[in-house]
Design a protein around this motif. Structure first.
Motif, mmCIF file in Angstrom:
data_model
loop_
_atom_site.group_PDB
_atom_site.id
_atom_site.type_symbol
_atom_site.label_atom_id
_atom_site.label_comp_id
_atom_site.label_asym_id
_atom_site.label_seq_id
_atom_site.Cartn_x
_atom_site.Cartn_y
_atom_site.Cartn_z
ATOM 1 N N LEU A 69 -6.415 26.489 2.455
ATOM 2 C CA LEU A 69 -5.676 25.663 1.501
ATOM 3 C C LEU A 69 -4.279 25.351 2.009
ATOM 4 O O LEU A 69 -3.774 24.239 1.837
ATOM 5 C CB LEU A 69 -5.604 26.360 0.144
ATOM 6 N N ILE A 70 -3.652 26.319 2.674
ATOM 7 C CA ILE A 70 -2.338 26.060 3.284
ATOM 8 C C ILE A 70 -2.460 24.940 4.304
ATOM 9 O O ILE A 70 -1.638 24.011 4.341
ATOM 10 C CB ILE A 70 -1.781 27.338 3.946
ATOM 11 N N ALA A 71 -3.524 25.005 5.121
ATOM 12 C CA ALA A 71 -3.723 23.959 6.128
ATOM 13 C C ALA A 71 -3.903 22.613 5.456
ATOM 14 O O ALA A 71 -3.405 21.586 5.936
ATOM 15 C CB ALA A 71 -4.941 24.289 6.984
ATOM 16 N N TYR A 72 -4.628 22.605 4.323
ATOM 17 C CA TYR A 72 -4.867 21.333 3.651
ATOM 18 C C TYR A 72 -3.584 20.767 3.086
ATOM 19 O O TYR A 72 -3.343 19.563 3.156
ATOM 20 C CB TYR A 72 -5.912 21.519 2.540
ATOM 21 N N ILE A 73 -2.755 21.631 2.553
ATOM 22 C CA ILE A 73 -1.472 21.143 2.023
ATOM 23 C C ILE A 73 -0.634 20.560 3.159
ATOM 24 O O ILE A 73 -0.031 19.486 3.044
ATOM 25 C CB ILE A 73 -0.721 22.276 1.304
ATOM 26 N N ALA A 74 -0.650 21.250 4.306
ATOM 27 C CA ALA A 74 0.086 20.726 5.452
ATOM 28 C C ALA A 74 -0.465 19.375 5.871
ATOM 29 O O ALA A 74 0.273 18.449 6.229
ATOM 30 C CB ALA A 74 -0.014 21.710 6.617
ATOM 31 N N TYR A 75 -1.813 19.248 5.822
ATOM 32 C CA TYR A 75 -2.450 17.975 6.170
ATOM 33 C C TYR A 75 -1.998 16.875 5.228
ATOM 34 O O TYR A 75 -1.739 15.747 5.646
ATOM 35 C CB TYR A 75 -3.967 18.169 6.118
ATOM 36 N N LEU A 76 -1.863 17.210 3.942
ATOM 37 C CA LEU A 76 -1.407 16.193 2.989
ATOM 38 C C LEU A 76 0.018 15.758 3.289
ATOM 39 O O LEU A 76 0.342 14.577 3.258
ATOM 40 C CB LEU A 76 -1.494 16.733 1.559
ATOM 41 N N ILE A 77 0.860 16.747 3.625
ATOM 42 C CA ILE A 77 2.236 16.395 3.971
ATOM 43 C C ILE A 77 2.244 15.485 5.190
ATOM 44 O O ILE A 77 2.950 14.477 5.256
ATOM 45 C CB ILE A 77 3.067 17.668 4.240
ATOM 46 N N VAL A 101 2.314 10.769 -5.251
ATOM 47 C CA VAL A 101 1.440 11.370 -6.260
ATOM 48 C C VAL A 101 0.093 10.668 -6.256
ATOM 49 O O VAL A 101 -0.957 11.296 -6.435
ATOM 50 C CB VAL A 101 2.097 11.299 -7.648
ATOM 51 N N GLY A 102 0.133 9.341 -6.005
ATOM 52 C CA GLY A 102 -1.128 8.611 -5.951
ATOM 53 C C GLY A 102 -2.015 9.111 -4.826
ATOM 54 O O GLY A 102 -3.221 9.298 -5.000
ATOM 55 N N GLY A 103 -1.385 9.328 -3.672
ATOM 56 C CA GLY A 103 -2.164 9.858 -2.573
ATOM 57 C C GLY A 103 -2.707 11.234 -2.887
ATOM 58 O O GLY A 103 -3.852 11.556 -2.573
ATOM 59 N N LEU A 104 -1.879 12.037 -3.524
ATOM 60 C CA LEU A 104 -2.326 13.370 -3.901
ATOM 61 C C LEU A 104 -3.502 13.294 -4.871
ATOM 62 O O LEU A 104 -4.498 14.003 -4.725
ATOM 63 C CB LEU A 104 -1.188 14.126 -4.586
ATOM 64 N N LEU A 140 -10.392 4.481 -10.985
ATOM 65 C CA LEU A 140 -9.364 4.855 -11.954
ATOM 66 C C LEU A 140 -8.207 5.575 -11.262
ATOM 67 O O LEU A 140 -7.042 5.362 -11.597
ATOM 68 C CB LEU A 140 -9.959 5.748 -13.034
ATOM 69 N N THR A 141 -8.553 6.400 -10.280
ATOM 70 C CA THR A 141 -7.503 7.102 -9.547
ATOM 71 C C THR A 141 -6.578 6.099 -8.870
ATOM 72 O O THR A 141 -5.355 6.249 -8.868
ATOM 73 C CB THR A 141 -8.122 8.008 -8.469
ATOM 74 N N GLU A 142 -7.199 5.070 -8.331
ATOM 75 C CA GLU A 142 -6.413 4.045 -7.654
ATOM 76 C C GLU A 142 -5.523 3.306 -8.638
ATOM 77 O O GLU A 142 -4.359 3.019 -8.357
ATOM 78 C CB GLU A 142 -7.402 3.110 -6.990
ATOM 79 N N GLN A 143 -6.049 3.016 -9.816
ATOM 80 C CA GLN A 143 -5.252 2.314 -10.825
ATOM 81 C C GLN A 143 -4.068 3.175 -11.252
ATOM 82 O O GLN A 143 -2.947 2.692 -11.397
ATOM 83 C CB GLN A 143 -6.122 2.005 -12.048
ATOM 84 N N LEU A 144 -4.320 4.442 -11.441
ATOM 85 C CA LEU A 144 -3.232 5.324 -11.854
ATOM 86 C C LEU A 144 -2.170 5.421 -10.776
ATOM 87 O O LEU A 144 -0.988 5.604 -11.057
ATOM 88 C CB LEU A 144 -3.769 6.722 -12.165
ATOM 89 N N ALA A 145 -2.609 5.274 -9.522
ATOM 90 C CA ALA A 145 -1.660 5.386 -8.418
ATOM 91 C C ALA A 145 -0.617 4.297 -8.472
ATOM 92 O O ALA A 145 0.491 4.474 -7.973
ATOM 93 C CB ALA A 145 -2.407 5.335 -7.084
ATOM 94 N N PHE A 146 -0.964 3.164 -9.091
ATOM 95 C CA PHE A 146 0.032 2.101 -9.238
ATOM 96 C C PHE A 146 1.234 2.587 -10.038
ATOM 97 O O PHE A 146 2.358 2.192 -9.804
ATOM 98 C CB PHE A 146 -0.568 0.884 -9.965
ATOM 99 N N GLU A 167 0.844 -1.189 0.000
ATOM 100 C CA GLU A 167 0.000 0.000 0.000
ATOM 101 C C GLU A 167 0.873 1.230 0.000
ATOM 102 O O GLU A 167 0.572 2.225 -0.648
ATOM 103 C CB GLU A 167 -0.890 0.019 1.236
ATOM 104 N N LEU A 168 1.959 1.152 0.782
ATOM 105 C CA LEU A 168 2.848 2.296 0.796
ATOM 106 C C LEU A 168 3.343 2.584 -0.610
ATOM 107 O O LEU A 168 3.441 3.719 -1.027
ATOM 108 C CB LEU A 168 4.058 2.008 1.690
ATOM 109 N N ARG A 169 3.629 1.507 -1.311
ATOM 110 C CA ARG A 169 4.157 1.749 -2.644
ATOM 111 C C ARG A 169 3.094 2.341 -3.550
ATOM 112 O O ARG A 169 3.395 3.071 -4.465
ATOM 113 C CB ARG A 169 4.688 0.447 -3.274
#
Lengths: 464, 459
Positions: free
Chosen positions: B242-250, B125-128, B113-119, B24-26
Motif C-alpha cells: 500500500l505504501i508503494a501504491y501511494i507513492a505510485y499515485l504521487i 482528488v479526481g485522479g485519486l 460518475l467518477t469522471e463527472q465528480l472529478a470535474f 485534462e490536467l484540471r
C-alpha cells in the motif's frame, strides 16, 4: 529425369549468400532465409572438369548430379559412415558401434537435406520455399522424434527435442557470438533485434505451455490419484499443442507475408570478396525431389538404428540416456547449421547467425514439439508437455538468459562466452544426473544405480 | 439540485486534444477515463425539453444522462431480473448469470460518475477517486466474498483480474490494433509501461515469498506454524504494497504527471466534433447520489454472485477456480476492454496500455493488500499465498508482457501471443479438476470420482 543445368558452378560458397541490394530481391524470389544462407557456407565448388571427359551424355548428367549432391559439401567424408553403419547392423557388430556410426552418418545428411530444400525453393517460389524450409529445416529432429514415439520411448523424444532447443539457443548462438566477437574485436557488432524479439515471444509461449502441465504434479495432494493428474496434464498438453501450432502458423504468416521486411538479411554491398553471379539451381526439380526423398529415407533408417541402440550405447559408454539425448544427439543434428552460423558471425553478419539459431529453436519449440504430441495422440501414446523439473528449469533459464543477452541489439565475445558456459553447465548437470527414468510402459531406462535410489525417486520423477 | 442542461457536445474523442490536455490536467482525466468515454452515447435531450415542469425535467435529463448514456444500457435490464429471480427463488445459476450480466454496465457507469465528480473536485482528488473507484467491482466482490469467508474466491478473482488485464485486454488491443494498422509502425511510450511493471514485479515478489515459505519448510515443521508465518509475512507485505501504491499515485498524479499524459498530435484526424468547453453533465450532488446508489446496487449483485457461485459451478460443470479466474474478470473488465480495443484501432496505444497496465497495477498493489488488511480486521485468515499454479501463471504473464512491451513498438504478432497465453492459462484452469478446501473446512469445486475430500488450499 528432366534436364540438368550443366554450367559450371561459379557461385562459390559465398556467392549464394551475396546479400547485395540486388541480391536481396533475388532472395525474395527464391525464398532464401537465414537458414539457407548459413548452410550454403558449407558448400564446395564442384569441379566438373573430370566429368566433362565422360563421353556419354546421360552418364555425364548423372555423374554431375551425383557430384553436386554427394560431394558438394565439406562434410562429404562423413558419408562413408552410412554404409558402414548398415553393414554393422547386418553383421551384428556391437550396438554402440552402430550408434556411433549412425550419428556420424546423420551429420552430412542433415546438411544435404537443407541444400536440396534450398534447390527446390528455386523452383517453387519464395513463399512455398520458405514454408518448405520451415518444415524440413529440422527434418532430422522430427524423424528421430517420430521414430522414438513409435518405439514408445517417450523420454528420448522429450529429451532430444529439449536438447535441440537448448543447443540452438546456447551452443550455436554462444559459439557464433564468441567467435564473431573475437574475430571482430575492434568493431561494433550490431543486429536487428526485432527479428530476435518475435522468436522470443514464441519461445516464452512455448515455455508457458511446458510449465503448466509440470505444475499440475505439484498442485496435487497425496490423495489425488496419479491417473487424474496425468489425465489433466494430457488434456492440457494436447490443447496447448493445438494453440502452439496456431501460433506457429501465425508466425509463418508474419515472417513470410505481412512483415517480410523485418526478416530480410541486412547487408552491405562491399563485404563480399567472391564473385557475385546470378543464382541458379544446380540440379533440376525432379532430381532434387528424388534425392530429397531418398535422403529422408536414409535419415529414417539411421535414426531407427540410433533409437534402437541408444540404451545399449548409454550403458556401454557409461552415460545416461538423458545426457545422450539432450547433449549428443542435437550436436550431431545441428552440426551443419552450427558451422554456418559461426562462419557468418566471423563475417560480422550477425543477423544471419541469429536467424539460424533462433529460427531453429522456434521451429522445434513451436512446431516439432506440438506436432509430436499430436502424432502421439493419433498413435495412442500418452505423451504430454511435462518435461520434468530439471529440464523445464534449464529451458526457462536459457530462454531468459538469451533473451536478456540479445535485447540491446549489439554483441561482443563476452555474451557468447556466457551463453556457451551456460550450455556447459547444463551439460554437466545432465552428465552427473544418474537418476534412472521410468518409462510409461514400466521399463527402467538408464543406469541402474543403487536400488534405494530407484525406490525413492522412481515413482515421482517421471509419470506420464 | 442544479444540473447543467446544455447539450453534450463532447464526443468520445473530443476530450483528448492537445488543448484538451490542459483541461485534462484540471479535471484529472487519465487514460482510464478516456477509454471508458468511448462507450458513452450522445444524450438526446430534445424529448425532455418538452416536459413542462422544471424539476421533473431536471430529474429526467439527469436520469437520461446516467442510465441511458451508455451503449451498454441494454444490459441494465438484467439487474431487476436478477433481483426478481432472487426473490422468487429461481435457479441459482440463473441468478449468478443475470448478476454477472448486470454488473457490466454498472462498472462502466461508476467510472463515468467518477469522471463527472472529478470535474468538481479538481485533478488530484479526481485522479485519486479514479484510482480507488476504478476497480470498484473487483473491490466489492472481494470484500463480500471475505465476509462470507470464501477466501479462495477472493484470491482467484483478484488474480484473474490481473491476468485478464495483462494478457486478455492488452492482447486483444495489440492484436486488433496491429491488424487495423498493418502498414503503419505502432509506437508507444515505454516509460509509463515500465513503472507499471516495476510495481507488478514487486507485487509478484510479495506473492512468491509466502508460497516459497511453504516449500522451504521441511517435514518436521507443523502446518500451523507455516500458516502463521505466511500470514504475518502477508500482512506486513500488504502494508508495504500500500505504501508503494501511494507513492505510485504521487508519482503519477503530481511529480511526474507528464509521463502519463496521453500523447496525441493536434492534427490527428478526429472525425467527431472538436471539444467545446468540457463541462460535467450532472451536478456534483446528483453525481454523488448516483455514485452511492450504483455502488449499493453493485454490492447487491455482488452478494448474489458470491452466494451462488458454488451452485453455478456445479450445475455448469466448471470449477470455481475457472469461474473466478476467467469469467468474473471478463465481466468486470468488459467496459475497459472495449475501450482499449477502440483506442488501439485508432493507433492510440498509449491509452490502451494505460488502461490495461494501470488496472493491473491498481488491483495488484491496492485491491489485493486492501483485501488482506480488511481480512485482518475481520479476523479472517487470508494470506498472499496464491498457490503455485496461479502464482506461476502470474509470473509468466508479467514476464511475457514486460518482455513484449519493452521495445516500444507493437505489431499484431505481439497481441496474438499474449492472447494465446491467456487461452492456455484459461485451458489450464478449465482442465484443473482438483477440489479446493476452504479454511472453514468445506470443499469447494468439483470432486474427482474416488476422492471425497482432499485439498491443497490452506489459508
Amino acid at each position: 529425369m528432366a534436364g540438368i543445368v550443366t554450367e559450371p558452378w561459379s557461385s562459390a560458397e559465398n556467392g549464394n549468400a551475396s546479400m547485395t541490394a540486388k541480391g536481396s530481391s533475388r532472395e525474395l524470389r527464391h525464398g532464401r532465409t537465414a537458414h539457407n544462407m548459413s548452410s550454403s557456407s558449407l558448400r564446395k565448388k564442384s569441379d566438373l572438369r573430370v566429368i566433362q571427359k565422360v563421353p556419354y551424355k546421360g552418364l555425364k548428367d548423372f555423374l554431375t548430379n551425383l557430384q553436386e549432391v554427394i560431394l558438394g559439401t565439406k562434410l562429404a567424408i562423413l558419408f562413408p559412415a552410412i554404409p558402414a553403419a548398415i553393414i554393422c547392423t547386418y553383421c551384428g557388430v556391437s550396438q554402440p558401434w552402430i550408434f556411433g556410426l549412425s550419428m556420424l552418418g546423420l551429420t552430412p545428411l542433415a546438411e544435404r537435406v537443407s541444400f536440396l530444400t534450398e534447390q527446390l525453393a528455386f523452383y517453387t517460389g519464395p513463399t512455398l520455399g520458405g514454408l518448405l524450409n520451415a518444415t524440413c529445416g529440422n527434418a532430422t529432429e522430427l524423424i528421430i522424434a517420430i521414430l522414438a514415439l513409435t518405439n514408445n520411448k517417450v523420454a528420448v523424444v522429450k529429451y532430444s527435442l529439449l536438447g535441440s532447443i537448448l543447443s540452438n539457443l546456447l551452443l550455436v548462438l554462444g559459439t557464433s557470438l564468441f567467435c564473431g566477437g573475437i574475430a571482430n574485436l575492434r568493431r561494433e557488432q550490431r543486429f536487428d533485434r526485432k527479428q530476435a524479439d518475435v522468436n522470443f515471444f514464441l519461445l516464452l509461449l512455448g515455455l508457458l505451455c511446458h510449465l503448466l502441465p509440470l505444475l499440475y504434479t505439484y498442485v496435487a495432494t497425496e490423495d489425488t490419484p496419479a491417473a487424474v493428474i496425468s489425465d489433466m496434464s494430457l488434456v492440457l498438453s494436447r490443447s496447448s499443442s493445438i494453440i502452439m501450432l496456431i501460433s506457429y502458423i501465425a508466425y509463418l504468416v508474419f515472417q513470410l507475408w505481412t512483415h517480410r521486411q523485418l526478416f530480410d538479411a541486412q547487408d552491405q554491398e562491399d563485404e563480399y570478396d567472391d564473385d557475385v553471379e546470378e543464382e541458379t539451381a544446380v540440379i533440376s526439380f525432379w532430381s532434387g525431389f528424388v534425392w530429397l526423398v531418398g535422403m529422408t529415407l536414409v535419415i529414417a533408417l539411421l535414426s531407427e538404428y540410433v533409437v534402437a541402440t541408444i540404451e545399449t550405447a548409454s550403458e556401454t559408454w557409461n552415460l545416461s540416456v538423458s545426457f545422450i539425448s539432450i547433449i549428443l544427439l542435437p550436436i550431431v543434428g545441428n552440426a551443419a547449421e552450427h558451422a554456418g552460423a559461426i562462419i557468418f558471425a566471423f563475417k560480422n553478419k550477425l543477423d544471419i547467425s541469429l536467424g539460424v539459431a533462433l529460427g531453429s529453436a522456434t521451429q522445434i519449440g513451436l512446431f516439432v514439439v506440438p506436432l509430436t504430441i499430436i502424432v502421439s495422440w493419433i498413435i495412442g501414446i500418452n505423451m504430454d508437455l511435462n518435461f520434468n523439473l530439471l529440464e523445464t528449469g534449464s529451458l526457462a533459464l536459457s530462454i531468459i538468459i538469451t533473451a536478456f543477452t540479445l535485447q540491446d541489439g549489439t554483441s561482443h565475445y563476452m555474451k557468447g562466452l556466457v551463453l556457451l558456459l551456460c550450455y556447459f553447465i547444463i551439460a554437466i548437470c545432465f552428465f552427473v544426473d544418474k537418476l534412472p527414468q521410468k518409462q510409461p510402459n514400466g521399463l527402467n531406462m538408464g543406469l541402474q544405480q543403487m536400488n534405494n535410489v530407484v525406490t525413492a525417486t522412481g515413482g515421482g520423477v517421471f509419470s506420464s | 439540485m442544479g444540473s447543467i442542461v446544455e447539450p453534450w457536445a463532447i464526443t468520445e474523442n473530443g476530450n483528448a486534444t492537445a488543448k484538451g490536455s490542459s483541461r485534462e490536467l484540471r479535471h484529472g482525466r487519465t487514460a482510464h477515463n478516456m477509454s471508458s468515454s468511448s462507450l458513452r452515447k450522445k444524450s438526446d435531450l430534445r424529448l425532455i425539453q418538452k416536459v413542462p415542469c422544471k424539476t421533473l425535467k431536471n430529474i429526467l435529463s439527469n436520469f437520461q444522462e446516467v442510465i441511458l448514456g451508455t451503449k451498454l444500457t441494454l444490459l441494465f435490464l438484467a439487474i431487476p431480473l436478477a433481483i426478481l429471480a432472487n426473490s422468487y427463488h429461481y435457479g441459482r445459476p440463473l441468478i449468478f448469470g443475470l448478476s454477472l450480466i448486470g454488473l457490466t454496465p454498472l462498472a462502466e457507469r461508476v467510472s463515468f460518475l467518477t469522471e463527472q465528480l472529478a470535474f468538481y473536485t479538481g485533478p488530484t482528488v479526481g485522479g485519486l477517486l479514479n484510482a480507488t473507484c476504478g476497480n470498484a467491482t473487483e473491490l466489492i466482490i472481494a470484500i463480500l466474498a471475505l465476509a462470507n469467508n470464501k477466501v479462495a474466491v477472493v484470491k482467484y478473482s483478484l488474480l484473474g483480474s490481473i491476468l485478464s488485464n495483462l494478457l486478455l485486454v492488452l492482447g486483444t488491443s495489440l492484436f486488433c490494433g496491429g491488424i487495423a494498422n498493418i502498414r503503419r509502425e505502432q509506437r508507444f511510450d515505454r516509460k509509463q509501461a515500465d513503472v507499471n511493471f516495476f510495481l507488478l514485479l514487486m507485487g509478484l515478489l510479495c506473492h512468491l515469498l509466502p508460497l516459497l515459505l511453504k516449500y522451504a519448510a521441511t517435514g518436521e515443521v507443523s502446518t500451523s506454524l507455516i500458516n502463521k508465518m505466511s500470514l504475518n509475512l502477508s500482512r506486513t507485505s500488504s502494508i508495504v504494497m500500500l505504501i508503494a501504491y501511494i507513492a505510485y499515485l504521487i508519482f503519477q498524479l503530481w511529480t511526474h504527471r507528464q509521463l502519463f499524459e496521453a500523447q496525441e498530435d493536434d492534427d490527428d484526424a478526429y472525425d467527431d466534433e472538436v471539444t467545446v468547453e468540457e463541462t460535467p453533465v450532472i451536478g456534483f450532488w446528483s453525481g454523488f447520489a448516483w455514485l452511492v446508489g450504483m455502488t449499493l446496487v453493485i454490492a447487491l449483485l455482488s452478494e448474489y454472485v458470491v452466494a451462488t457461485i458454488e451452485e453455478a459451478s456445479d450445475s455448469w460443470g466448471l470449477s470455481v477456480g475457472f469461474i473466478s479466474i476467467i469469467l468474473l474478470p471478463i465481466v468486470g473488465n468488459a467496459a475497459e476492454h472495449a475501450g482499449a480495443i477502440i483506442f488501439a484501432f485508432k493507433n492510440k496505444l498509449d491509452i490502451s496500455l494505460g488502461v490495461a497496465l494501470g488496472s493491473a497495477t491498481q488491483i495488484s498493489l491496492f485491491v489485493v493488500p486492501l483485501s488482506v488488511i480488511v481480512a485482518w480486521i475481520m479476523g479472517i485468515k487470508m494470506d498472499l499465498n496464491f498457490n503455485i499454479l496461479e502464482t506461476s501463471s502470474l509470473a509468466l504473464a508479467i514476464i511475457i508482457t514486460a518482455f513484449t512491451l519493452q521495445d516500444g513498438t507493437s505489431h499484431y504478432m505481439k497481441g496474438l501471443v499474449l492472447l494465446l497465453c491467456y487461452v492456455i492459462i484459461a485451458a489450464c484452469f478449465f482442465v484443473d479438476q482438483i477440489p479446493q478446501k476452504q479454511p472453514n473446512g468445506t470443499i469447494v469445486g468439483l470432486q474427482p470420482k474416488n476422492n471425497p475430500g482432499s485439498g491443497f488450499f490452506s489459508a
